[in-house]
Scaffold this motif. Sequence first.
Motif, PDB file in Angstrom:
ATOM      1  N   ALA A  58      -3.039  -1.778  -0.512  1.00 14.36           N
ATOM      2  CA  ALA A  58      -2.830  -0.747  -1.534  1.00 14.36           C
ATOM      3  C   ALA A  58      -2.048   0.401  -0.904  1.00 14.36           C
ATOM      4  O   ALA A  58      -2.211   0.694   0.287  1.00 14.36           O
ATOM      5  CB  ALA A  58      -4.170  -0.248  -2.064  1.00 14.36           C
ATOM      6  N   ALA A  59      -1.224   1.050  -1.699  1.00 17.67           N
ATOM      7  CA  ALA A  59      -0.382   2.132  -1.184  1.00 17.67           C
ATOM      8  C   ALA A  59      -1.194   3.245  -0.531  1.00 17.67           C
ATOM      9  O   ALA A  59      -0.749   3.844   0.454  1.00 17.67           O
ATOM     10  CB  ALA A  59       0.494   2.689  -2.307  1.00 17.67           C
ATOM     11  N   THR A  60      -2.378   3.521  -1.052  1.00 19.26           N
ATOM     12  CA  THR A  60      -3.197   4.586  -0.464  1.00 19.26           C
ATOM     13  C   THR A  60      -3.592   4.264   0.980  1.00 19.26           C
ATOM     14  O   THR A  60      -3.854   5.175   1.761  1.00 19.26           O
ATOM     15  CB  THR A  60      -4.463   4.837  -1.305  1.00 19.26           C
ATOM     16  OG1 THR A  60      -5.107   3.586  -1.547  1.00 19.26           O
ATOM     17  CG2 THR A  60      -4.118   5.519  -2.618  1.00 19.26           C
ATOM     18  N   GLN A  61      -3.605   2.992   1.344  1.00 21.74           N
ATOM     19  CA  GLN A  61      -3.946   2.608   2.726  1.00 21.74           C
ATOM     20  C   GLN A  61      -2.837   2.979   3.713  1.00 21.74           C
ATOM     21  O   GLN A  61      -3.067   2.990   4.916  1.00 21.74           O
ATOM     22  CB  GLN A  61      -4.213   1.108   2.826  1.00 21.74           C
ATOM     23  CG  GLN A  61      -5.496   0.672   2.148  1.00 21.74           C
ATOM     24  CD  GLN A  61      -5.677  -0.822   2.286  1.00 21.74           C
ATOM     25  OE1 GLN A  61      -5.223  -1.570   1.432  1.00 21.74           O
ATOM     26  NE2 GLN A  61      -6.326  -1.239   3.362  1.00 21.74           N
ATOM     27  N   VAL A  62      -1.634   3.241   3.189  1.00 22.32           N
ATOM     28  CA  VAL A  62      -0.523   3.653   4.044  1.00 22.32           C
ATOM     29  C   VAL A  62      -0.068   5.063   3.666  1.00 22.32           C
ATOM     30  O   VAL A  62       1.091   5.431   3.818  1.00 22.32           O
ATOM     31  CB  VAL A  62       0.646   2.635   4.008  1.00 22.32           C
ATOM     32  CG1 VAL A  62       0.248   1.351   4.725  1.00 22.32           C
ATOM     33  CG2 VAL A  62       1.108   2.348   2.589  1.00 22.32           C
ATOM     34  N   ALA A  63      -1.024   5.851   3.165  1.00 20.58           N
ATOM     35  CA  ALA A  63      -0.828   7.274   2.853  1.00 20.58           C
ATOM     36  C   ALA A  63       0.227   7.524   1.772  1.00 20.58           C
ATOM     37  O   ALA A  63       0.905   8.548   1.767  1.00 20.58           O
ATOM     38  CB  ALA A  63      -0.510   8.070   4.120  1.00 20.58           C
ATOM     39  N   ILE A  64       0.365   6.582   0.848  1.00 18.78           N
ATOM     40  CA  ILE A  64       1.258   6.756  -0.299  1.00 18.78           C
ATOM     41  C   ILE A  64       0.359   6.779  -1.536  1.00 18.78           C
ATOM     42  O   ILE A  64      -0.262   5.778  -1.867  1.00 18.78           O
ATOM     43  CB  ILE A  64       2.299   5.626  -0.393  1.00 18.78           C
ATOM     44  CG1 ILE A  64       3.198   5.645   0.850  1.00 18.78           C
ATOM     45  CG2 ILE A  64       3.119   5.754  -1.673  1.00 18.78           C
ATOM     46  CD1 ILE A  64       4.106   4.436   0.978  1.00 18.78           C
ATOM     47  N   GLU A  65       0.268   7.926  -2.172  1.00 14.93           N
ATOM     48  CA  GLU A  65      -0.666   8.092  -3.286  1.00 14.93           C
ATOM     49  C   GLU A  65      -0.039   7.690  -4.619  1.00 14.93           C
ATOM     50  O   GLU A  65       0.045   8.478  -5.559  1.00 14.93           O
ATOM     51  CB  GLU A  65      -1.211   9.519  -3.308  1.00 14.93           C
ATOM     52  CG  GLU A  65      -2.105   9.803  -2.106  1.00 14.93           C
ATOM     53  CD  GLU A  65      -2.672  11.199  -2.083  1.00 14.93           C
ATOM     54  OE1 GLU A  65      -2.578  11.913  -3.099  1.00 14.93           O
ATOM     55  OE2 GLU A  65      -3.211  11.583  -1.025  1.00 14.93           O
ATOM     56  N   GLN A  66       0.416   6.440  -4.667  1.00 11.46           N
ATOM     57  CA  GLN A  66       0.969   5.867  -5.886  1.00 11.46           C
ATOM     58  C   GLN A  66       0.235   4.567  -6.174  1.00 11.46           C
ATOM     59  O   GLN A  66      -0.246   3.898  -5.263  1.00 11.46           O
ATOM     60  CB  GLN A  66       2.468   5.595  -5.733  1.00 11.46           C
ATOM     61  CG  GLN A  66       3.291   6.864  -5.592  1.00 11.46           C
ATOM     62  CD  GLN A  66       4.775   6.550  -5.650  1.00 11.46           C
ATOM     63  OE1 GLN A  66       5.243   5.974  -6.623  1.00 11.46           O
ATOM     64  NE2 GLN A  66       5.492   6.916  -4.607  1.00 11.46           N
TER      65      GLN A  66
END
Length: 176
Positions: free
Chosen positions: A48-56
Amino acid sequence: MSVLTILEVPDPGLRAVARPVAEVDDAVRSIVADMFDTMYDARGIGLAATQVAIEQRIVVIDLQEPESDAEEAKPVRTPLVFINPELVSVSEETSTYNEGCLSIPDQYAEVERPARCRVKWLDGEGVSHEEDFDGLLATCIQHEIDHLNGVLFIDHISRLKRDMVLKKLAKARKAA
């Protein structure tokens, strides 16, 4: 394309709630490509994008299942992109899977989730889809949508089991 840094517990970024993607454009497709590179590099099946610090609200999945049951069968890549995924419905029937997570490296726990789910999402071209999933794919998409909502798989297990997983992770980190 590049490999991104995967956040690990207790990073507060893992509790962020992702915002919807407004438009599927080249910038989003670039994020998707980087997420696949990152997931494959980490030998995961979902990210998930949040796992790579992308809040989308972006998820990539590739179960990489072998083409046959033969022992020497090589995994086949079948990359799936889910942009703005939503659980439309879930079954009352549940299944239990020994889940792991790239953000909680090398730790696993039995998690009970709905056995089937219906998901609505956009693909990498912005085309809308709605489909039913079961088996490992149903578990994986629910796990990744949880990430987009700031929820980790360890939130679905008892406090005792969660503490054991986190203690084992701390011990492994100390030993490394």
